[in-house]
Design an enzyme around this catalytic site. Structure first.
Site: not given
Length: 208
Positions: A10-11
């Site tokens: 996600s990041t």
């Protein structure tokens, strides 16, 4: 048949390559080799993911899209999940996920003919169920986070995330020099919302 592996986190702080060893071992156990890898740090809750759609663009009918878990492919809402499924089905790509045992047989010789069609039908139903579960988990976590922030604000404990002053100053310089938002994202790892916030602040400072 080509096996195309998709890795997503996600990041920038998470490692999209974390599951690479598991996917390699899974393919090797079945006498197959992963032909290409597609890696990106993007939210599974958004449909616009360049590497995922590059994979689909490269794929041919019958190729396998190999993932660690269904939530690596999707945390999408229902409408966007249907769009993604339609794009995958249009290419004739088979989704195989380590956490979806019914999909594993789609990598074998029995994945064609009547048996293959039955497997794909069963797999499709379970895939939809796991995608819906992944979306619910995403929404539950967002709701709990919002509740936690609201509670902290009431108690006067919420400070918010501290600004990365050095990075944001650099982004201002990049914007001033005319660098594109996409290039700034690649250079800094920040999201478009961060750039938009800095652009607004720069405009406000000019207007002041």
């Amino acid at each position: 048949m080509f096996v195309r592996a998709y890795l997503r986190a996600s990041t920038r702080d998470q490692d999209a390559n974390r599951a690479e060893g598991q996917l390699k071992a899974f393919a090797t156990e079945r006498g197959l080799k992963i032909a290409s890898w597609y890696r990106e740090n993007e939210s599974g809750a958004k449909l616009d993911r360049p590497e995922l759609f590059k994979l689909l663009s490269d794929a041919e009918e019958g190729d396998v899209l190999l993932i660690e878990q269904v939530d690596r492919l999707s945390r999408l809402n229902d409408a966007d999940w249907k769009k993604l499924r339609a794009a995958i089905d249009a290419k004739g790509v088979r989704i195989v996920a380590l956490d979806l045992p019914t999909s594993h047989q789609l990598m074998g010789s029995n994945a064609d003919g009547f048996t293959g069609r039955v497997l794909e039908a069963v797999n499709g139903l379970l895939l939809d169920l796991l995608a819906a579960t992944a979306r619910k988990d995403y929404e539950d976590r967002r709701r709990r986070q919002a509740q936690g922030v609201a509670k902290a604000r009431v108690e006067g404990k919420f400070q918010g995330r501290p600004e990365n002053v050095d990075r944001n100053a650099g982004i201002e310089g990049m914007l001033t020099s005319g660098m594109s938002w996409n290039d700034i994202q690649k250079a800094t790892g920040c999201g478009r919302a961060t750039i938009a916030k800095i652009v607004k602040r720069m405009k406000d400072q000019k207007a002041a």
